[in-house]
Design a protein around this motif. Structure first.
Motif, PDB file in Angstrom:
ATOM      1  N   LEU A 197       0.854  -1.185   0.000  1.00 35.63           N
ATOM      2  CA  LEU A 197       0.000   0.000   0.000  1.00 35.63           C
ATOM      3  C   LEU A 197       0.889   1.234   0.000  1.00 35.63           C
ATOM      4  N   PHE A 198       0.715   2.057  -1.004  1.00 41.03           N
ATOM      5  CA  PHE A 198       1.586   3.224  -1.194  1.00 41.03           C
ATOM      6  C   PHE A 198       0.782   4.490  -0.894  1.00 41.03           C
ATOM      7  N   PHE A 199       1.288   5.313   0.023  1.00 38.23           N
ATOM      8  CA  PHE A 199       0.597   6.549   0.410  1.00 38.23           C
ATOM      9  C   PHE A 199       1.505   7.756   0.145  1.00 38.23           C
ATOM     10  N   ASP A 200       0.911   8.798  -0.377  1.00 43.42           N
ATOM     11  CA  ASP A 200       1.657  10.020  -0.687  1.00 43.42           C
ATOM     12  C   ASP A 200       0.856  11.212  -0.157  1.00 43.42           C
ATOM     13  N   ILE A 201       1.497  12.102   0.589  1.00 42.17           N
ATOM     14  CA  ILE A 201       0.813  13.275   1.128  1.00 42.17           C
ATOM     15  C   ILE A 201       0.649  14.323   0.022  1.00 42.17           C
ATOM     16  N   ASP A 202      -0.585  14.733  -0.187  1.00 41.19           N
ATOM     17  CA  ASP A 202      -0.864  15.720  -1.245  1.00 41.19           C
ATOM     18  C   ASP A 202      -0.298  17.095  -0.880  1.00 41.19           C
ATOM     19  N   TYR A 203       0.257  17.769  -1.873  1.00 45.86           N
ATOM     20  CA  TYR A 203       0.684  19.174  -1.752  1.00 45.86           C
ATOM     21  C   TYR A 203       1.672  19.394  -0.598  1.00 45.86           C
ATOM     22  N   PHE A 204       2.504  18.396  -0.330  1.00 45.47           N
ATOM     23  CA  PHE A 204       3.387  18.510   0.823  1.00 45.47           C
ATOM     24  C   PHE A 204       4.445  19.594   0.621  1.00 45.47           C
ATOM     25  N   LYS A 205       4.985  19.709  -0.582  1.00 46.63           N
ATOM     26  CA  LYS A 205       5.994  20.745  -0.840  1.00 46.63           C
ATOM     27  C   LYS A 205       5.398  22.142  -0.631  1.00 46.63           C
ATOM     28  N   ARG A 206       4.188  22.337  -1.118  1.00 50.67           N
ATOM     29  CA  ARG A 206       3.537  23.635  -0.937  1.00 50.67           C
ATOM     30  C   ARG A 206       3.336  23.938   0.560  1.00 50.67           C
ATOM     31  N   PHE A 207       2.937  22.885   1.316  1.00 48.98           N
ATOM     32  CA  PHE A 207       2.749  23.058   2.764  1.00 48.98           C
ATOM     33  C   PHE A 207       4.064  23.430   3.444  1.00 48.98           C
ATOM     34  N   ASN A 208       5.131  22.721   3.056  1.00 50.54           N
ATOM     35  CA  ASN A 208       6.452  22.999   3.627  1.00 50.54           C
ATOM     36  C   ASN A 208       6.887  24.432   3.324  1.00 50.54           C
ATOM     37  N   ASP A 209       6.703  24.838   2.087  1.00 50.98           N
ATOM     38  CA  ASP A 209       7.127  26.190   1.691  1.00 50.98           C
ATOM     39  C   ASP A 209       6.315  27.261   2.411  1.00 50.98           C
ATOM     40  N   THR A 210       5.044  26.977   2.672  1.00 54.36           N
ATOM     41  CA  THR A 210       4.165  27.966   3.296  1.00 54.36           C
ATOM     42  C   THR A 210       4.353  28.034   4.813  1.00 54.36           C
ATOM     43  N   HIS A 211       4.448  26.882   5.452  1.00 53.42           N
ATOM     44  CA  HIS A 211       4.448  26.831   6.919  1.00 53.42           C
ATOM     45  C   HIS A 211       5.823  26.539   7.524  1.00 53.42           C
ATOM     46  N   GLY A 212       6.771  26.132   6.709  1.00 50.69           N
ATOM     47  CA  GLY A 212       8.106  25.854   7.222  1.00 50.69           C
ATOM     48  C   GLY A 212       8.346  24.375   7.456  1.00 50.69           C
ATOM     49  N   HIS A 213       9.624  24.020   7.530  1.00 55.56           N
ATOM     50  CA  HIS A 213       9.993  22.602   7.642  1.00 55.56           C
ATOM     51  C   HIS A 213       9.596  21.989   8.980  1.00 55.56           C
ATOM     52  N   ASN A 214       9.587  22.762  10.046  1.00 57.65           N
ATOM     53  CA  ASN A 214       9.170  22.207  11.335  1.00 57.65           C
ATOM     54  C   ASN A 214       7.716  21.740  11.284  1.00 57.65           C
ATOM     55  N   ALA A 215       6.867  22.540  10.653  1.00 54.74           N
ATOM     56  CA  ALA A 215       5.469  22.144  10.498  1.00 54.74           C
ATOM     57  C   ALA A 215       5.360  20.909   9.611  1.00 54.74           C
ATOM     58  N   GLY A 216       6.176  20.862   8.552  1.00 58.29           N
ATOM     59  CA  GLY A 216       6.177  19.692   7.685  1.00 58.29           C
ATOM     60  C   GLY A 216       6.608  18.437   8.425  1.00 58.29           C
ATOM     61  N   ASP A 217       7.648  18.572   9.255  1.00 54.62           N
ATOM     62  CA  ASP A 217       8.105  17.432  10.056  1.00 54.62           C
ATOM     63  C   ASP A 217       7.006  16.952  11.000  1.00 54.62           C
ATOM     64  N   PHE A 218       6.270  17.896  11.569  1.00 54.83           N
ATOM     65  CA  PHE A 218       5.174  17.559  12.477  1.00 54.83           C
ATOM     66  C   PHE A 218       4.120  16.723  11.758  1.00 54.83           C
ATOM     67  N   ILE A 219       3.769  17.126  10.534  1.00 56.42           N
ATOM     68  CA  ILE A 219       2.788  16.374   9.762  1.00 56.42           C
ATOM     69  C   ILE A 219       3.289  14.968   9.455  1.00 56.42           C
ATOM     70  N   LEU A 220       4.556  14.838   9.094  1.00 64.29           N
ATOM     71  CA  LEU A 220       5.129  13.518   8.806  1.00 64.29           C
ATOM     72  C   LEU A 220       5.077  12.619  10.043  1.00 64.29           C
ATOM     73  N   GLN A 221       5.370  13.191  11.192  1.00 64.88           N
ATOM     74  CA  GLN A 221       5.345  12.415  12.433  1.00 64.88           C
ATOM     75  C   GLN A 221       3.930  11.971  12.781  1.00 64.88           C
ATOM     76  N   ARG A 222       2.948  12.853  12.522  1.00 67.87           N
ATOM     77  CA  ARG A 222       1.564  12.469  12.810  1.00 67.87           C
ATOM     78  C   ARG A 222       1.090  11.384  11.840  1.00 67.87           C
ATOM     79  N   CYS A 223       1.531  11.469  10.611  1.00 70.05           N
ATOM     80  CA  CYS A 223       1.211  10.402   9.654  1.00 70.05           C
ATOM     81  C   CYS A 223       1.806   9.075  10.115  1.00 70.05           C
ATOM     82  N   ALA A 224       3.037   9.127  10.603  1.00 69.55           N
ATOM     83  CA  ALA A 224       3.678   7.912  11.108  1.00 69.55           C
ATOM     84  C   ALA A 224       2.870   7.324  12.266  1.00 69.55           C
ATOM     85  N   ASP A 225       2.377   8.188  13.162  1.00 66.44           N
ATOM     86  CA  ASP A 225       1.543   7.720  14.275  1.00 66.44           C
ATOM     87  C   ASP A 225       0.283   7.038  13.758  1.00 66.44           C
ATOM     88  N   LEU A 226      -0.294   7.615  12.700  1.00 65.81           N
ATOM     89  CA  LEU A 226      -1.511   7.042  12.120  1.00 65.81           C
ATOM     90  C   LEU A 226      -1.268   5.605  11.668  1.00 65.81           C
TER      91      LEU A 226
END
Length: 283
Positions: free
Chosen positions: A205-234
């Protein structure tokens, strides 16, 4: 002899080595039960991980799991102070050790010796010897021999824990704690072999986060890392215990689902997506 047994120890045979060492120590010291407890990093709980019993002596390991150390305050106080506990007559324990006395009597222990084991970070376990059939009297010189055995166990455990940590680092993604691509390939090989031999299915099963680069550019890498960690928890919290979740790329995740049909795999994928959409972190 005990020290020599650990020279060729590996993560694969470590439990066997520990059990053999407990038997050697038990027979050498002529005691009825020898055991190893490992204590949590916060020194609040402990688990009996290994045990050897002489013939006719009841095993206790299944009862001695997730014990709260403060439930036995007299005993815990000595262990946390790195003091060994030697009780030549359990029936003569002081009033402040009534909970300990009740437990030891339940196990039919006449004499007990517990030795704390530690490393550079502090206390992480204890090594225990019980005499069940008769009371025993051990001198300070006798106890020093027990301590040598405990030190040997401590050294072996430290080596094992370091090896396990190195293995974990080598197969884990540093940011999310999920398995990395290297471990994914390691897990896929036996699944492919099993499919070729017995047609046992598995799904990727392959999962890809939509618009992740745009999110990173808008909110910063710390916010992007937070989203990745929450996905991992999921993934960690919502897949079966024997399935494998890993971070495959920057914002890409893969779940290896074992023994499933394509229909069931699709159900799994839709379920994980629905959980993600309903997450409080969804955007």
């Amino acid at each position: 002899d005990i020290s020599t047994q650990f020279l060729d120890s590996t993560p694969q045979n470590f439990d066997e080595k520990i059990n053999r060492m407990l038997q050697s120590a038990g027979e050498f010291f002529a005691v009825d039960r020898v055991y190893l407890f490992q204590i949590s990093a916060d020194s609040k709980t402990m688990n009996n991980t290994h045990e050897w019993c002489a013939a006719g002596v009841t095993k206790q390991i299944s009862r001695m799991q997730n014990l709260v150390m403060d439930d036995y305050p007299w005993w815990a106080d000595h262990i946390r102070k790195n003091e060994y506990i030697y009780i030549d007559d359990v029936d003569a324990l002081p009033d402040e050790a009534q909970k300990e006395k009740k437990e030891f009597q339940y196990q039919s222990i006449k004499t007990i010796l517990c030795l704390p084991i530690k490393d550079d970070t502090g206390l992480f376990g204890l090594f225990g010897f019980d005499s069940v059939h008769t009371r025993r009297t051990w001198s300070e010189n006798d106890i020093s021999f027990f301590q040598i055995a405990a030190n040997t166990v401590s050294s072996a455990l430290q080596k094992y824990r370091l090896e396990q940590e190195l293995i974990k680092i080598s197969i884990s993604d540093q940011l999310t704690g999920l398995y990395n691509r290297r471990h994914l390939y390691h897990c896929m090989h036996p699944l492919l072999e099993e499919y070729r031999r017995n047609q046992r299915p598995f799904a990727v099963l392959f999962f890809d986060i939509d618009y992740f680069k745009r999110f990173n550019d808008t909110h910063g890498h710390n916010a992007g890392d937070f989203i990745l960690q929450r996905c991992a928890d999921l993934f960690r919290d919502n897949i079966r215990p024997f399935d494998v979740a890993c971070r495959y790329g920057g914002e890409e995740f893969i779940v290896l689902a074992k023994g499933v049909s394509s229909i069931f795999a699709q159900v799994m994928a839709e379920r994980l997506l629905e959980i993600a959409r309903n997450s409080k972190y969804a955007f």
